[in-house]
Design an enzyme around this catalytic site. Structure first.
Site, PDB file in Angstrom:
ATOM      1  N   ARG A 148      -6.099   0.632   2.968  1.00 32.34           N
ATOM      2  CA  ARG A 148      -6.757   1.872   2.557  1.00 32.34           C
ATOM      3  C   ARG A 148      -7.590   1.663   1.290  1.00 32.34           C
ATOM      4  O   ARG A 148      -8.664   2.254   1.140  1.00 32.34           O
ATOM      5  CB  ARG A 148      -5.707   2.954   2.324  1.00 32.34           C
ATOM      6  CG  ARG A 148      -6.262   4.366   2.170  1.00 32.34           C
ATOM      7  CD  ARG A 148      -5.189   5.395   2.449  1.00 32.34           C
ATOM      8  NE  ARG A 148      -5.706   6.737   2.330  1.00 32.34           N
ATOM      9  CZ  ARG A 148      -5.503   7.533   1.279  1.00 32.34           C
ATOM     10  NH1 ARG A 148      -4.777   7.090   0.254  1.00 32.34           N
ATOM     11  NH2 ARG A 148      -6.001   8.740   1.236  1.00 32.34           N
ATOM     12  N   HIS A 207     -11.447   2.750   1.210  1.00 29.06           N
ATOM     13  CA  HIS A 207     -11.961   3.726   0.254  1.00 29.06           C
ATOM     14  C   HIS A 207     -12.905   3.087  -0.757  1.00 29.06           C
ATOM     15  O   HIS A 207     -13.753   3.776  -1.334  1.00 29.06           O
ATOM     16  CB  HIS A 207     -10.798   4.415  -0.456  1.00 29.06           C
ATOM     17  CG  HIS A 207     -10.195   5.519   0.351  1.00 29.06           C
ATOM     18  ND1 HIS A 207      -9.842   6.732  -0.186  1.00 29.06           N
ATOM     19  CD2 HIS A 207      -9.885   5.593   1.671  1.00 29.06           C
ATOM     20  CE1 HIS A 207      -9.342   7.513   0.766  1.00 29.06           C
ATOM     21  NE2 HIS A 207      -9.346   6.833   1.894  1.00 29.06           N
ATOM     22  N   ASN A 211      -8.589  10.376  -3.479  1.00 26.36           N
ATOM     23  CA  ASN A 211      -7.843   9.232  -4.019  1.00 26.36           C
ATOM     24  C   ASN A 211      -6.703   9.592  -4.963  1.00 26.36           C
ATOM     25  O   ASN A 211      -5.684   8.894  -5.008  1.00 26.36           O
ATOM     26  CB  ASN A 211      -8.795   8.279  -4.754  1.00 26.36           C
ATOM     27  CG  ASN A 211      -9.821   7.648  -3.847  1.00 26.36           C
ATOM     28  OD1 ASN A 211      -9.547   7.423  -2.670  1.00 26.36           O
ATOM     29  ND2 ASN A 211     -10.997   7.361  -4.370  1.00 26.36           N
ATOM     30  N   HIS A 214      -4.007   3.793  11.024  1.00 25.68           N
ATOM     31  CA  HIS A 214      -2.904   4.727  10.807  1.00 25.68           C
ATOM     32  C   HIS A 214      -1.693   4.411  11.690  1.00 25.68           C
ATOM     33  O   HIS A 214      -0.745   5.186  11.728  1.00 25.68           O
ATOM     34  CB  HIS A 214      -3.373   6.165  11.052  1.00 25.68           C
ATOM     35  CG  HIS A 214      -4.239   6.705   9.957  1.00 25.68           C
ATOM     36  ND1 HIS A 214      -4.819   7.951   9.992  1.00 25.68           N
ATOM     37  CD2 HIS A 214      -4.634   6.151   8.767  1.00 25.68           C
ATOM     38  CE1 HIS A 214      -5.519   8.147   8.886  1.00 25.68           C
ATOM     39  NE2 HIS A 214      -5.431   7.071   8.134  1.00 25.68           N
TER      40      HIS A 214
END
Length: 330
Positions: free
Chosen positions: A64, A68, A94, A193
């Protein structure tokens, strides 16, 4: 007036992003550190493995971080910078959410001990994400390297461009398109996920009063709904977490997509990939294919990670090689 300025800034950023993606993508190579840091892959793999042994969830967190990071100003490790209230760490997608910074610090320290001032934090993130997938049972791929680190962390931009679990599907697809990614990338990268957890605050809107209806999200499996309502009661602790992939939380596999077929996607942005109505079916064929074919999912996911890692990397004399991933060089 404020909205108009934000719109102009956003459009300007889009145009520049597309131009930069086209011009620098080919500059990354798989053997960038072959001479300058020959043991880089071994060092990163060792530290990621230690982190996963300590906490298996950390694999999802490192993936992640890379995701991001790349969506905001490209893959330049800007998400790692300590930037106060205006940095990416403080952006809504975040704050109290992204994690794994201490693990990256440990990896960077080990790399610096072997090859001081050579390897960028951005490349460390890319390798750590690949190793996190592989060590969790997923595919591997050849990571393209040669990124340099950015010196600006832009929380305002992060709020604009990062996909949100509350976004409708068209908005999610649009944000991926802006980053130079396609529909296959949307679905395959969502498959990350298959490991990890999410906070109640990111899905509790589905549990009691979905879209102002006064009722839960009707697409959510009833047994899963009951469990989640007990875990995340109204006015409860929004930081409590639930597994993203019910019944297969630590193994990187295609079970996430099987769950979507049965209404067991945790986030709205998960379940929306397999909507109940046929009118919105652009992503349904891919979800069905991945649920039936692990090999196809793994292949597409690996390719999408490579494509994502190519979003606007800084190369050549642009950026710097940070000594500390949290701080720009003085």
């Amino acid at each position: 007036m404020k909205r108009s300025c934000s719109s102009r800034y956003y459009i300007f950023w889009l145009i520049n992003l597309f131009l930069l993606v086209l011009t620098v993508r080919s500059q990354l190579t798989t053997d960038f550190y072959k001479s300058s840091c020959p043991n880089l892959y071994k060092i990163v793999r060792r530290e990621v493995q230690k982190a996963l042994i300590n906490e298996m969830r950390m694999g999802a967190s490192l993936i992640r971080l890379h995701f991001h990071d790349c969506f905001v100003n490209g893959c330049d490790a800007s998400i790692l910078l300590d930037g106060g209230d205006n940095g990416e760490k403080s952006a809504l997608p975040n704050v109290n959410s992204v994690r794994g910074f201490d693990v990256v610090d440990t990896i960077k320290s080990s790399v610096e001990s072997a090859c001081s001032g050579v390897v960028s934090c951005a490349d460390i993130l890319a390798i750590a994400a690949r190793d996190s997938v592989f060590l969790s049972g997923g595919p591997s791929w050849n990571v393209l390297l040669g990124r340099r680190d950015g010196t600006i962390s832009n929380g305002t931009l992060a709020n604009l461009v990062l996909p949100s679990p509350f976004d409708p599907l068209d908005t999610i697809i649009s944000k991926f398109t802006v980053a130079g990614l396609n529909l296959t990338d949307v679905v395959s990268l969502s498959g990350a996920h298959t490991i990890g957890r999410a906070r109640c605050a990111l899905f509790s809107n589905r549990l009691f009063n979905f879209s102002g209806t006064g009722s839960p999200d009707s697409t959510l499996d009833t047994s899963m709904l009951t469990d989640l309502q007990n875990l995340c009661p109204q006015n409860g602790d929004g930081n409590t977490t639930a597994v993203l992939d019910r019944n297969s939380s630590d193994l990187f596999d295609n079970h996430y997509f099987k769950n979507l077929l049965n209404g067991k996607g945790l986030l709205s942005s998960d379940q929306i990939l397999f909507p109940s109505d046929e009118a919105n079916s652009t992503t349904k064929p891919l979800v069905q294919s991945y649920s039936n074919n692990t090999g196809l999912f793994f292949a597409d996911f690996a390719n999408s990670m490579i494509r994502m890692g190519n979003i606007n990397p800084k190369t050549g004399s642009d950026g710097e090689i940070r000594k500390n991933c949290r701080l720009i060089n003085s």
